[in-house]
Scaffold this active site. Structure first.
Site, PDB file in Angstrom:
ATOM      1  N   LYS A 144     -10.496  49.898 149.315  1.00 35.78           N
ATOM      2  CA  LYS A 144     -10.264  50.792 148.176  1.00 35.78           C
ATOM      3  C   LYS A 144     -10.903  52.156 148.391  1.00 35.78           C
ATOM      4  CE  LYS A 144      -8.537  47.355 145.869  1.00 35.78           C
ATOM      5  NZ  LYS A 144      -7.240  47.239 145.276  1.00 35.78           N
TER       6      LYS A 144
HETATM    7  C1  LIG Z   1     -10.466  42.737 149.272  1.00 35.25           C
HETATM    8  C2  LIG Z   1      -9.093  42.886 148.720  1.00 35.25           C
HETATM    9  N1  LIG Z   1      -8.061  42.439 149.441  1.00 35.25           N
HETATM   10  C3  LIG Z   1      -6.811  42.535 148.984  1.00 35.25           C
HETATM   11  C4  LIG Z   1      -6.524  43.064 147.749  1.00 35.25           C
HETATM   12  C5  LIG Z   1      -5.101  43.152 147.307  1.00 35.25           C
HETATM   13  O1  LIG Z   1      -4.600  44.460 147.451  1.00 35.25           O
HETATM   14  P1  LIG Z   1      -3.422  44.949 146.524  1.00 35.25           P
HETATM   15  O2  LIG Z   1      -3.901  44.762 145.113  1.00 35.25           O
HETATM   16  O3  LIG Z   1      -3.253  46.362 146.853  1.00 35.25           O
HETATM   17  O4  LIG Z   1      -2.249  44.099 146.809  1.00 35.25           O
HETATM   18  C6  LIG Z   1      -7.570  43.549 146.963  1.00 35.25           C
HETATM   19  C7  LIG Z   1      -7.379  44.145 145.635  1.00 35.25           C
HETATM   20  O5  LIG Z   1      -6.553  44.924 145.374  1.00 35.25           O
HETATM   21  C8  LIG Z   1      -8.879  43.489 147.474  1.00 35.25           C
HETATM   22  O6  LIG Z   1      -9.891  43.992 146.786  1.00 35.25           O
HETATM   23  N1  LIG Z   2      -7.973  43.817 143.805  1.00 36.48           N
HETATM   24  C1  LIG Z   2      -8.212  44.926 142.974  1.00 36.48           C
HETATM   25  C2  LIG Z   2      -7.390  44.842 141.714  1.00 36.48           C
HETATM   26  C3  LIG Z   2      -6.844  46.165 141.308  1.00 36.48           C
HETATM   27  O1  LIG Z   2      -5.999  46.669 142.271  1.00 36.48           O
HETATM   28  P1  LIG Z   2      -5.573  48.182 142.338  1.00 36.48           P
HETATM   29  O2  LIG Z   2      -5.307  48.433 143.769  1.00 36.48           O
HETATM   30  O3  LIG Z   2      -4.397  48.330 141.485  1.00 36.48           O
HETATM   31  O4  LIG Z   2      -6.690  49.044 141.836  1.00 36.48           O
HETATM   32  C4  LIG Z   2      -9.709  45.030 142.739  1.00 36.48           C
HETATM   33  O5  LIG Z   2     -10.435  44.603 143.624  1.00 36.48           O
HETATM   34  O6  LIG Z   2     -10.168  45.499 141.743  1.00 36.48           O
END
Ligand SMILES: Cc1ncc(COP(=O)(O)O)c(C=O)c1O
Ligand SMILES: N[C@@H](CCOP(=O)(O)O)C(=O)O
Length: 471
Positions: free
Chosen positions: A113
């Protein structure tokens, strides 16, 4: 570049407008009017760019209302060795059996993120100064978005963060990262529910347009196009590092929850990046896997959602899936809205008989699979035994799901979405090893925590925001 709502109910807006707007006023998501095309010759010319330079080259197609000199200053300032600990920013390392790992978790909060959130922090600061406005960010997290947003926004002038998290469902390290922050512009709210409940509250608050406008509500989740566009960059970067020659196919395996990360891969592919397969990897919460296998999209209720050892993917209503279905429906907002109306009425829709669904793999490269706690343990153990490295539980889900999709001569790049230390309990269960804690986080779980508990209530969240925006 102009942006519209996936559901058709928004006047065309610029990048800077949707950056602060977040959710579209009709409840849909902002989508660009077209996908800019990148030729192989252009790709070739990007081969030796630094990450910040490449980010500028990609983002200048989307952030067309930000002067290029300002945009390049922002991307250069964001992607530095000082922040990511390595000049490569997102290095790629070999795994085994045709797989490689794209390191996306070297930023301040040890999860992917940070890659977009650090840029978003700088973009917000820049844009708020341009328009002389403040912003109250309302976010939902299952563990990683929250801390990445809070670390990116702490101390930023004119920005407050109200972050909803599912009470008791994140790892101890994730909780400590967020709740130990004492900055006056950061507010953590633990909701007695799951991530989907938190995300529903964010959407409901954003759909109350008078409240949104009065309280200057913005978002940092991947419903914000700014997040997605910044995530597109690392697919280009990884491709240029991995492809033997520009034009060769490369596949990506992506741990998926809210569908933001893999959507960014889809967009890179739509822009012309030679991606062969996009492997959508889920945990036991397999709504997305079910869709790609059957054509049926049936988000689960909170009661049906599993609490797993890859908790950041404990998501049953993936927001960004809407952006992909918009493309699948020929970018027709009426067709998209009809499906979402059906979803609201019946709790599902079924595209199995639609010829467009039949081309999902051939036309878009999507394939999928799911993983369980036992799979996760086996994979983490195997990676440790064969390479001596520890991977986190979400990355393990993607390694497991990717395996059957590896093809001879096509590198399979697995996105590393977090570091093992964030999920130490499961790593120890799998390997007997306790992941090393980076210096910046030593003793973090013992620090005092600042968090407010709340039921699943849109009104309670609104009231909390209204009484804290003067602070
Ligand atoms: C460590 C981790 N892996 C995978 C995901 C999944 O990614 P996305 O929500 O973009 O599909 C998340 C949260 O979004 C995450 O925090
Ligand atoms: N897995 C995410 C959930 C939110 O996902 P986002 O990419 O829409 O912000 C988290 O770890 O908070």
């Amino acid at each position: 570049m102009k942006y519209f709502s996936s559901r058709g109910g928004m006047q065309p807006q610029s990048f800077s407008e949707i950056l602060l707007e977040g959710l579209a006023p009709d409840g849909g998501l902002a989508v660009p009017d077209h996908y800019p095309q990148v030729s192989l010759a252009t790709l070739e010319s990007w081969k030796n760019l630094r990450y910040g330079e490449l980010a500028f080259e990609v983002l200048k197609h989307y952030a067309t209302d930000i002067p290029q000199a300002d945009l390049t200053a922002l991307t250069t300032k964001t992607y530095t060795e000082a922040v990511y600990g390595t000049e490569a920013i997102t290095p790629v390392r070999d795994l085994f059996d045709g797989m490689k790992v794209l390191e996306l978790s070297n930023g301040p909060t040890l999860a992917f993120k940070d890659m977009a959130m650090q840029l978003l922090g700088n973009l917000f600061e820049y844009q708020l100064a341009r328009v002389g406005q403040e912003l109250n960010i309302l976010g939902a997290t299952s563990g990683d978005t929250g801390s990445a947003a809070e670390y990116a926004m702490r101390g930023k002038k004119g920005v407050r963060v109200f972050m909803l998290s599912p009470a008791g469902k994140m790892s101890a390290f994730q909780r400590a990262q967020m709740y130990s922050l004492q900055d006056p512009n950061i507010f953590n709210i633990a909701v007695e529910g799951l991530f989907d409940d938190c995300q529903d509250i964010v959407k409901a608050v954003s759909e109350d347009l008078p409240f949104k406008s009065r309280q200057k509500i913005g978002t940092v989740n991947s419903i914000n196009w700014g997040r997605i566009s910044a995530q597109v960059v690392y697919y280009f970067n990884a491709y240029l590092r991995v492809a033997a020659k520009v034009g060769d196919p490369v596949s990506f395996a992506v741990p998926s929850g809210n569908f933001g990360n893999v959507l960014a891969g889809h967009i890179a592919r739509m822009m012309g990046l030679p991606i062969r397969k996009l492997v959508v990897a889920t945990n036991e919460n397999n709504v997305l896997d079910e869709f790609f296998k059957t054509g049926v999209y049936r988000p689960r209720t909170s009661k049906e959602t599993h609490i797993t050892s890859s908790p950041s993917m404990d998501i049953s209503k993936a927001s960004n899936f809407e952006r992909f279905v918009y493309d699948l429906m020929g970018r027709d907002p009426k067709a998209l809205k009809a499906l979402w109306d059906q979803l609201a009425k019946d709790g599902k829709f079924d595209l199995s008989a639609d010829p467009r669904f039949k081309e999902v793999e051939a036309k878009y490269g999507f394939v999928s699979g799911c993983s369980t706690h036992a799979d996760r343990l086996n994979t983490i153990r195997e990676v440790y035994q064969r390479t001596g490295t520890l991977i986190d539980t979400h990355t393990a889900d993607a390694v497991k799901v990717a395996k059957p999709y590896v093809e001879v001569g096509v590198p399979m790049v697995v996105l590393e979405t977090a570091l093992a230390v964030k999920f130490a309990e499961t790593i120890e269960e799998a390997t007997g090893q306790v992941p090393p804690v980076p210096k910046a986080f030593e003793g973090i779980e013992k620090l005092p925590q600042r968090v407010v508990n709340m039921p699943i209530s849109v009104d309670a969240v609104k009231q909390f925001i209204a009484t804290h925006t003067h602070l």
